[in-house]
Scaffold this motif. Structure first.
Motif, mmCIF file in Angstrom:
data_model
loop_
_atom_site.group_PDB
_atom_site.id
_atom_site.type_symbol
_atom_site.label_atom_id
_atom_site.label_comp_id
_atom_site.label_asym_id
_atom_site.label_seq_id
_atom_site.Cartn_x
_atom_site.Cartn_y
_atom_site.Cartn_z
ATOM 1 N N PHE A 453 2.577 1.154 -1.567
ATOM 2 C CA PHE A 453 1.983 0.070 -0.789
ATOM 3 C C PHE A 453 1.199 0.641 0.386
ATOM 4 C CE2 PHE A 453 2.645 -3.428 2.478
ATOM 5 C CZ PHE A 453 1.676 -4.261 1.941
ATOM 6 N N VAL A 454 -0.021 0.220 0.541
ATOM 7 C CA VAL A 454 -0.933 0.579 1.635
ATOM 8 C C VAL A 454 -1.541 1.970 1.445
ATOM 9 C CG1 VAL A 454 -1.145 1.010 4.116
ATOM 10 C CG2 VAL A 454 0.171 -0.947 3.332
ATOM 11 N N VAL A 455 -0.728 2.986 1.111
ATOM 12 C CA VAL A 455 -1.260 4.354 1.069
ATOM 13 C C VAL A 455 -1.839 4.726 -0.278
ATOM 14 C CG1 VAL A 455 0.305 5.122 2.868
ATOM 15 C CG2 VAL A 455 0.984 5.364 0.483
ATOM 16 N N ALA A 456 -1.701 3.891 -1.287
ATOM 17 C CA ALA A 456 -2.267 4.177 -2.605
ATOM 18 C C ALA A 456 -3.159 3.012 -3.033
ATOM 19 C CB ALA A 456 -1.153 4.416 -3.621
ATOM 20 N N PRO A 457 -4.152 3.273 -3.901
ATOM 21 C CA PRO A 457 -5.199 2.275 -4.127
ATOM 22 C C PRO A 457 -4.928 1.252 -5.217
ATOM 23 C CG PRO A 457 -5.787 4.329 -5.202
ATOM 24 C CD PRO A 457 -4.501 4.592 -4.478
ATOM 25 N N ASN A 458 -3.779 1.272 -5.878
ATOM 26 C CA ASN A 458 -3.578 0.370 -7.001
ATOM 27 C C ASN A 458 -3.476 -1.077 -6.516
ATOM 28 O OD1 ASN A 458 -1.722 -1.177 -9.039
ATOM 29 N ND2 ASN A 458 -2.541 0.572 -10.175
ATOM 30 N N GLN A 459 -4.479 -1.867 -6.847
ATOM 31 C CA GLN A 459 -4.560 -3.243 -6.344
ATOM 32 C C GLN A 459 -3.423 -4.104 -6.877
ATOM 33 O OE1 GLN A 459 -8.303 -5.157 -7.179
ATOM 34 N NE2 GLN A 459 -7.955 -6.806 -5.725
ATOM 35 N N CYS A 460 -3.037 -3.889 -8.116
ATOM 36 C CA CYS A 460 -1.955 -4.672 -8.714
ATOM 37 C C CYS A 460 -0.663 -4.498 -7.922
ATOM 38 C CB CYS A 460 -1.766 -4.251 -10.165
ATOM 39 S SG CYS A 460 -0.267 -4.849 -10.960
ATOM 40 N N GLY A 461 -0.303 -3.254 -7.616
ATOM 41 C CA GLY A 461 0.915 -3.001 -6.861
ATOM 42 C C GLY A 461 0.838 -3.533 -5.447
ATOM 43 N N ASN A 462 -0.291 -3.301 -4.773
ATOM 44 C CA ASN A 462 -0.446 -3.785 -3.403
ATOM 45 C C ASN A 462 -0.420 -5.307 -3.338
ATOM 46 O OD1 ASN A 462 -0.596 -1.311 -1.974
ATOM 47 N ND2 ASN A 462 -2.714 -1.034 -2.623
ATOM 48 N N ASN A 463 -1.048 -5.952 -4.309
ATOM 49 C CA ASN A 463 -1.067 -7.417 -4.312
ATOM 50 C C ASN A 463 0.332 -7.993 -4.522
ATOM 51 O OD1 ASN A 463 -3.814 -7.403 -3.929
ATOM 52 N ND2 ASN A 463 -4.349 -7.928 -6.024
ATOM 53 N N ALA A 464 1.147 -7.314 -5.334
ATOM 54 C CA ALA A 464 2.500 -7.804 -5.574
ATOM 55 C C ALA A 464 3.313 -7.786 -4.288
ATOM 56 C CB ALA A 464 3.183 -6.957 -6.649
ATOM 57 N N VAL A 465 3.182 -6.726 -3.509
ATOM 58 C CA VAL A 465 3.920 -6.640 -2.249
ATOM 59 C C VAL A 465 3.396 -7.662 -1.251
ATOM 60 C CG1 VAL A 465 4.516 -5.159 -0.310
ATOM 61 C CG2 VAL A 465 4.481 -4.221 -2.621
ATOM 62 N N THR A 466 2.083 -7.778 -1.148
ATOM 63 C CA THR A 466 1.500 -8.732 -0.205
ATOM 64 C C THR A 466 1.927 -10.158 -0.524
ATOM 65 O OG1 THR A 466 -0.418 -7.296 0.161
ATOM 66 C CG2 THR A 466 -0.668 -9.626 0.719
ATOM 67 N N ALA A 467 1.887 -10.533 -1.800
ATOM 68 C CA ALA A 467 2.281 -11.893 -2.185
ATOM 69 C C ALA A 467 3.738 -12.158 -1.831
ATOM 70 C CB ALA A 467 2.059 -12.092 -3.684
ATOM 71 N N PHE A 468 4.588 -11.168 -2.013
ATOM 72 C CA PHE A 468 5.997 -11.342 -1.690
ATOM 73 C C PHE A 468 6.197 -11.520 -0.190
ATOM 74 C CE2 PHE A 468 10.133 -9.155 -0.719
ATOM 75 C CZ PHE A 468 10.950 -10.176 -1.172
ATOM 76 N N LEU A 469 5.542 -10.685 0.616
ATOM 77 C CA LEU A 469 5.726 -10.783 2.056
ATOM 78 C C LEU A 469 5.152 -12.075 2.623
ATOM 79 C CD1 LEU A 469 4.948 -7.127 3.209
ATOM 80 C CD2 LEU A 469 7.170 -8.284 3.242
ATOM 81 N N VAL A 470 4.020 -12.517 2.108
ATOM 82 C CA VAL A 470 3.342 -13.678 2.694
ATOM 83 C C VAL A 470 3.903 -14.994 2.163
ATOM 84 C CG1 VAL A 470 1.121 -14.852 2.926
ATOM 85 C CG2 VAL A 470 1.245 -12.359 3.151
ATOM 86 N N SER A 471 4.099 -15.085 0.865
ATOM 87 C CA SER A 471 4.488 -16.373 0.269
ATOM 88 C C SER A 471 5.889 -16.385 -0.322
ATOM 89 C CB SER A 471 3.483 -16.758 -0.822
ATOM 90 O OG SER A 471 3.573 -15.868 -1.921
ATOM 91 N N GLY A 472 6.516 -15.192 -0.417
ATOM 92 C CA GLY A 472 7.820 -15.123 -1.059
ATOM 93 C C GLY A 472 7.739 -15.029 -2.568
#
Length: 486
Positions: A453-472
């Motif tokens: 998360f954040v330090v690597a460019p894979n959008q799929c992985g980053n989006n999964a973490v962001t969605a969890f933190l923001v919307s649960g």
């Protein structure tokens, strides 16, 4: 995250440790008074800092206190704010007060999304014993620090030599002016400090994002305080026992999981002259290591070369420097490398946590057997990862048993894990996932390196973490993110 990543590279039956009972709870913390922060390598205009007093020993909650430096990057949109997100960059022995600001640097592949910054006050802290929190020391010499955490033994006699170094380090830690702190500089007590931070912030629950060792810290926190845990993100995961002897030996597996990525890079960049195929690059690794064992180049012998490959495998951005170093060594020249200094306190705090958290083998013969096995099983760096350390002679065991990670608690943990992580290999992440049971979901990402998360460019992985933190929103089942072309 170079600071985090290189610091990480240098370097008993478990019983459940219960959270302090209500009758043993310390007095409420004083209100936090935010002010300026220390000077930092990263710009920190949005950060505020303060110092929090916490119990040295939570069994004596109103006894001796130590300081914890805490930072805050407040949400600029109170109408969108849902709570606090406490962060930890890993280690142990790595300061974290400036980590919130680091996460927003534009040079990262995917800086902390604005939606996350809006939803949370992002909190950092220096763990107990580290940095601007009450620090520990072992009075380690520069020569001792230069040995690092992967001293590579060529044979059983080298393990005996390292044992003398390890024993001296343990004795120095015990006899240093901060020896009184060592039994209390543990992951469990750092987790209790985190809950003290939550209380001082006036929050009923705490969300968390931790990387590397920070995954074990987060796992311990949410085990001790499951009902005070909101959304827990664990990135690049240790196994459920933290940095015990098996986790350290896991570095051997980790480099071999990761090395094919570098071999492919080097074969595609024939200007370095390391081989035209990944197989040729791999053969070159062993040829160079053997040659340097016979004839070192400056400070580079075969063991140093092996450790260099481990440390520089943490991120793709280091591949050019690593390939250039191979090229120089192949010519008999000392390579020019970036040198990121790790303070003595970082080594001392790492010893305190790693040696204090777990019960380590005491017999030199045990390490000699482990070295012999891992030299064959993981020939790149396995013998170094299995070598003896100060933990074999540790004189300050923790005051309580290790926390046992279980599936007891709400289903609120999201793990994210690269497939080819040298420092926290996938095989151990799967063990933590199993320990959590239905509490966790894991997103595995088809990429290499330490940190997703954040330090690597894979959008799929980053989006999964962001969605969890923001919307649960969290995957209903464990998920996989395919490799993405840069």
């Amino acid at each position: 995250m170079k600071k985090l990543l290189l610091a990480a590279a240098i370097a008993a039956v478990a019983a459940t440790a219960l959270a302090p009972s209500a009758s043993a709870a310390p007095s409420p913390p004083d209100p936090l008074k935010w002010g300026s922060c220390p000077a930092a390598a990263y710009p920190t205009p949005d950060l505020q800092c303060t110092t929090l007093k916490v119990p040295l020993d939570y069994r004596d909650p109103d006894g001796r206190k130590i300081d914890i430096l805490v930072s805050r990057m407040p949400s600029k949109h109170p109408e969108k704010r849902r709570g606090v997100l406490l962060t930890n960059p890993g280690g142990p022995g790595v300061a974290g007060w400036d980590f919130p600001q680091y996460l927003t640097l534009p040079g990262l592949p995917a800086p902390l999304p604005q939606s996350v910054r809006d939803a949370y006050d992002v909190i950092g802290f220096d763990p107990r014993g580290v940095g601007h929190s009450t620090p520990v020391t072992c009075d380690l010499t520069p020569e001792q620090q230069a040995i690092g955490n992967l001293p590579y033994p060529k044979d059983a006699a080298d393990v005996v030599k390292q044992a003398k170094v390890a024993k001296a380090e343990a004795e120095q830690c015990a006899n240093a002016k901060t020896g009184w702190m060592l039994p209390h500089v543990t992951t469990a007590n750092t987790a209790r400090d985190m809950d003290r931070i939550r209380e001082a912030l006036g929050e009923s629950k705490l969300s968390y994002s931790g990387a590397s060792y920070g995954t074990y810290l987060g796992a311990v926190y949410t085990t001790l305080f499951p009902r005070r845990s909101d959304r827990i993100v664990l990135d690049s995961n240790l196994g459920p026992d933290g940095y015990d002897v098996e986790a350290m030996r896991g570095f051997g597996r980790g480099l071999e999981d990761r090395f094919p990525d570098f071999a492919k890079f080097a074969a595609a960049h024939q200007e370095y002259g390391l081989g035209t195929t990944p197989a040729q690059v791999t053969a070159k690794f062993f040829e160079l290591a053997a040659r340097l064992d016979r004839t070192p180049v400056g400070a580079f012998d075969g063991g140093t070369f092996r450790g260099l490959n481990f440390g520089y495998s943490y991120g793709d951005s280091s591949f050019e420097a690593l390939a250039a170093a191979w090229q120089s060594l192949d010519k008999g020249e000392v390579p020019k490398l970036y040198d990121e200094h790790v303070a003595e306190n970082g080594f001392a705090a790492r010893f305190a946590v790693v040696c204090g958290d777990s019960v380590w083998p005491k017999s030199v013969a045990t390490y000699q057997r482990n070295v012999a096995v891992d030299r064959i099983r993981h020939p790149m760096v396995g013998a170094g990862a299995a070598n003896i350390s100060a933990c074999a002679y540790w004189q300050a065991p923790a005051a309580e048993p290790k926390v046992r990670i279980t599936g007891n608690g709400p289903s609120n943990v999201l793990m994210v894990q690269n497939q080819r992580d040298p420092g926290t290999p996938l095989v151990n992440a799967r063990k933590l996932r199993a320990a959590f049971g239905d509490r966790a979901r894991m997103v595995t990402v088809d990429q290499g390196g330490h940190g997703s998360f954040v330090v690597a460019p894979n959008q799929c992985g980053n989006n999964a973490v962001t969605a969890f933190l923001v919307s649960g929103e969290r995957p209903a089942h464990d998920a996989f993110c395919a490799a993405e072309t840069p």
